[in-house]
Design a protein around this motif. Structure first.
Motif, PDB file in Angstrom:
ATOM      1  N   PRO A  87      12.157  32.340 -14.512  1.00 53.01           N
ATOM      2  CA  PRO A  87      11.159  32.791 -13.532  1.00 53.01           C
ATOM      3  C   PRO A  87      11.709  33.820 -12.549  1.00 53.01           C
ATOM      4  N   MET A  88      12.972  33.657 -12.149  1.00 56.62           N
ATOM      5  CA  MET A  88      13.549  34.618 -11.215  1.00 56.62           C
ATOM      6  C   MET A  88      13.553  36.020 -11.806  1.00 56.62           C
ATOM      7  N   LEU A  89      13.897  36.145 -13.090  1.00 52.87           N
ATOM      8  CA  LEU A  89      13.909  37.460 -13.721  1.00 52.87           C
ATOM      9  C   LEU A  89      12.505  38.052 -13.788  1.00 52.87           C
ATOM     10  N   ALA A  90      11.530  37.225 -14.116  1.00 54.32           N
ATOM     11  CA  ALA A  90      10.145  37.721 -14.141  1.00 54.32           C
ATOM     12  C   ALA A  90       9.710  38.190 -12.760  1.00 54.32           C
ATOM     13  N   LEU A  91      10.143  37.463 -11.740  1.00 56.55           N
ATOM     14  CA  LEU A  91       9.764  37.834 -10.378  1.00 56.55           C
ATOM     15  C   LEU A  91      10.511  39.073  -9.886  1.00 56.55           C
ATOM     16  N   LEU A  92      11.643  39.360 -10.476  1.00 51.37           N
ATOM     17  CA  LEU A  92      12.324  40.619 -10.172  1.00 51.37           C
ATOM     18  C   LEU A  92      11.632  41.794 -10.846  1.00 51.37           C
ATOM     19  N   VAL A 137      15.291  46.708  -7.641  1.00 51.95           N
ATOM     20  CA  VAL A 137      15.167  45.885  -8.846  1.00 51.95           C
ATOM     21  C   VAL A 137      16.334  46.143  -9.792  1.00 51.95           C
ATOM     22  N   ARG A 138      16.618  47.406 -10.035  1.00 50.46           N
ATOM     23  CA  ARG A 138      17.737  47.733 -10.916  1.00 50.46           C
ATOM     24  C   ARG A 138      19.051  47.217 -10.337  1.00 50.46           C
ATOM     25  N   ASP A 139      19.225  47.347  -9.025  1.00 53.24           N
ATOM     26  CA  ASP A 139      20.435  46.826  -8.375  1.00 53.24           C
ATOM     27  C   ASP A 139      20.575  45.328  -8.610  1.00 53.24           C
ATOM     28  N   ALA A 140      19.477  44.578  -8.413  1.00 48.85           N
ATOM     29  CA  ALA A 140      19.531  43.124  -8.536  1.00 48.85           C
ATOM     30  C   ALA A 140      19.790  42.701  -9.978  1.00 48.85           C
ATOM     31  N   ALA A 148      32.012  37.935 -23.454  1.00 46.34           N
ATOM     32  CA  ALA A 148      30.929  37.739 -22.486  1.00 46.34           C
ATOM     33  C   ALA A 148      30.826  38.930 -21.540  1.00 46.34           C
ATOM     34  N   HIS A 149      31.963  39.423 -21.071  1.00 52.04           N
ATOM     35  CA  HIS A 149      31.955  40.577 -20.168  1.00 52.04           C
ATOM     36  C   HIS A 149      31.471  41.831 -20.899  1.00 52.04           C
ATOM     37  N   ARG A 150      31.815  41.968 -22.164  1.00 53.31           N
ATOM     38  CA  ARG A 150      31.368  43.139 -22.926  1.00 53.31           C
ATOM     39  C   ARG A 150      29.855  43.135 -23.101  1.00 53.31           C
ATOM     40  N   TRP A 151      29.287  41.980 -23.437  1.00 58.12           N
ATOM     41  CA  TRP A 151      27.833  41.898 -23.587  1.00 58.12           C
ATOM     42  C   TRP A 151      27.133  42.116 -22.246  1.00 58.12           C
ATOM     43  N   SER A 152      27.726  41.635 -21.181  1.00 59.48           N
ATOM     44  CA  SER A 152      27.161  41.872 -19.855  1.00 59.48           C
ATOM     45  C   SER A 152      27.137  43.362 -19.539  1.00 59.48           C
ATOM     46  N   ALA A 153      28.260  44.048 -19.827  1.00 56.54           N
ATOM     47  CA  ALA A 153      28.331  45.496 -19.568  1.00 56.54           C
ATOM     48  C   ALA A 153      27.279  46.241 -20.384  1.00 56.54           C
ATOM     49  N   GLU A 154      27.072  45.819 -21.629  1.00 57.39           N
ATOM     50  CA  GLU A 154      26.066  46.481 -22.467  1.00 57.39           C
ATOM     51  C   GLU A 154      24.654  46.227 -21.937  1.00 57.39           C
ATOM     52  N   SER A 155      24.429  45.061 -21.369  1.00 58.01           N
ATOM     53  CA  SER A 155      23.106  44.791 -20.797  1.00 58.01           C
ATOM     54  C   SER A 155      22.844  45.692 -19.596  1.00 58.01           C
ATOM     55  N   ILE A 156      23.877  45.960 -18.820  1.00 55.23           N
ATOM     56  CA  ILE A 156      23.732  46.857 -17.664  1.00 55.23           C
ATOM     57  C   ILE A 156      23.450  48.283 -18.139  1.00 55.23           C
ATOM     58  N   GLU A 157      24.121  48.707 -19.200  1.00 52.67           N
ATOM     59  CA  GLU A 157      23.864  50.037 -19.754  1.00 52.67           C
ATOM     60  C   GLU A 157      22.409  50.185 -20.186  1.00 52.67           C
ATOM     61  N   ALA A 158      21.812  49.109 -20.660  1.00 53.58           N
ATOM     62  CA  ALA A 158      20.419  49.163 -21.116  1.00 53.58           C
ATOM     63  C   ALA A 158      19.447  49.427 -19.982  1.00 53.58           C
ATOM     64  N   LEU A 159      19.880  49.197 -18.742  1.00 49.31           N
ATOM     65  CA  LEU A 159      19.003  49.387 -17.586  1.00 49.31           C
ATOM     66  C   LEU A 159      18.887  50.850 -17.158  1.00 49.31           C
ATOM     67  N   ALA A 160      19.562  51.739 -17.848  1.00 52.44           N
ATOM     68  CA  ALA A 160      19.588  53.150 -17.436  1.00 52.44           C
ATOM     69  C   ALA A 160      18.199  53.759 -17.233  1.00 52.44           C
ATOM     70  N   PRO A 161      17.188  53.444 -18.083  1.00 48.11           N
ATOM     71  CA  PRO A 161      15.868  54.054 -17.873  1.00 48.11           C
ATOM     72  C   PRO A 161      15.132  53.565 -16.631  1.00 48.11           C
TER      73      PRO A 161
END
Length: 351
Positions: free
Chosen positions: A72-77, A335-338, A316-329
């Motif tokens: 729910p927190m992610l949906a609310l973000l 919201v992007r910061d959070a 785990a850190h590598r997958w986290s970094a890749e998830s952050i890269e996906a936020l580029a658009p």
């Protein structure tokens, strides 16, 4: 007597508020998200109420035990990319949290887990059949909520549920001949954990009429951060404090369910790795035959300190970094910061 809803304050739920909502523009989101979580919890109390006394007790059981409310927190973000926390967003977040809750009842039966969220697992209280049926009941209620909002909402719920089931089926059967065990396991994590986190991020966007062109980015973000979250859980599980997690360390491994540290250990051919794997395998066999699960304590402590567990942490850190890269658009902003800080925080949790 009906118990009160668990606190939804993010600091108490996640211990992550200082990291996720750091900085002035993200801090302004904190009160908005917490107000939304209060609405989701109120909706959960309402939707979990059953006329039948047994169903009412079993359906509320794991909700009353607590929980992080990550989905729910992610949906609310992400709804802040659109019209904000509309009633439709609250419904979507509620339905996905109920889907998550339902999956926990099933998972604990499949894994023969003794505890969940610090209390006896539901099947320990009511038996396997009632626990499984309770999970089914929660899935049904979640579908009813989504049905209020049309075909697209129903399809999102159904597609996510399908992946949860397929992920559990694959975890149960294990890799087949020709499958790489590590890649197979990552697909299981994407189905069992990533799919629901991804659906939550997408729900906030789409149910608030957010920009459709961001759906792909949030889909990838959710999938990858979900896998990162679970990989880190595999590490934490080996050194978990039962008083804090409500679970015995190495619960999955004791039940014969491989986690990433074990799979990476199995890829090694040095004598010490082979010996450790043999000890774990023999212990799992003995436990299945009725031996005390504590016989694996020493072997799991050794696995906790092994290089394969450190490699899991790196993954785990590598997958986290890749998830952050996906936020580029996504547009630069709170919201992007959070979301970025969330992706970092899920892999920086204390062991």
């Amino acid at each position: 007597m009906t118990s009160s809803a668990p606190s939804t304050h993010i600091a108490s739920k996640l211990g992550l508020s200082d990291r996720i909502f750091a900085g002035p523009r993200s801090r302004r989101l904190l009160s908005t998200v917490e107000a939304g979580l209060e609405r989701v919890d109120a909706a959960l109390v309402r939707e979990l109420a059953m006329a039948d006394s047994l169903a009412n007790a079993t359906s509320r059981y794991l909700y009353d035990a607590g929980g992080k409310r990550v989905r729910p927190m992610l949906a609310l973000l992400t709804c802040e990319l659109g019209d904000g926390a509309t009633d439709k967003v609250i419904d979507g977040a509620t339905a996905l949290e109920m889907t998550h809750l339902g999956s926990l009842y099933h998972d604990d039966v499949m894994d023969a887990a003794d505890k969940r969220r610090g209390v006896p697992a539901a099947h320990e209280v009511w038996g396997n059949n009632i626990a499984i049926l309770t999970g089914d009941l929660l899935f049904s209620r979640a579908s009813q909520i989504m049905a209020r909002h049309g075909e697209a909402a129903i399809r999102l719920q159904a597609d996510t549920f399908e992946r949860l089931v397929i992920g559990q089926m694959h975890e149960t059967t294990g890799p087949q001949e020709g499958d790489d065990p590590v890649e197979f396991y990552l697909r299981v994590l994407a189905d069992k954990t990533g799919s629901l986190i991804s659906a939550s991020a997408r729900t906030g966007l789409t149910f608030s009429n957010g920009p459709a062109e961001l759906d792909g980015a949030l889909t990838v973000f959710g999938e990858k951060v979900g896998v990162a979250f679970q990989l880190l859980d595999d590490v934490i599980d080996l050194s978990a404090d039962p008083d804090e997690t409500g679970k015995v360390p190495g619960t999955d491994l004791r039940a014969g369910v491989p986690t990433m540290p074990y799979l990476l250990l199995a890829q090694r051919s040095d004598a010490s790795a082979l010996a450790l794997r043999e000890r774990i395998d023999e212990g799992v066999t003995q436990i299945a035959d009725g031996a005390d699960p504590a016989l694996l304590d020493d072997a799991l402590a050794e696995l906790r300190d092994h290089e394969s567990t450190q490699e899991t942490l790196y993954l785990a850190h590598r997958w986290s970094a890749e998830s952050i890269e996906a936020l580029a658009p996504l547009p630069d902003g709170a919201v992007r910061d959070a979301l970025t800080r969330f992706a970092r925080a899920v892999v920086d949790r204390s062991r």
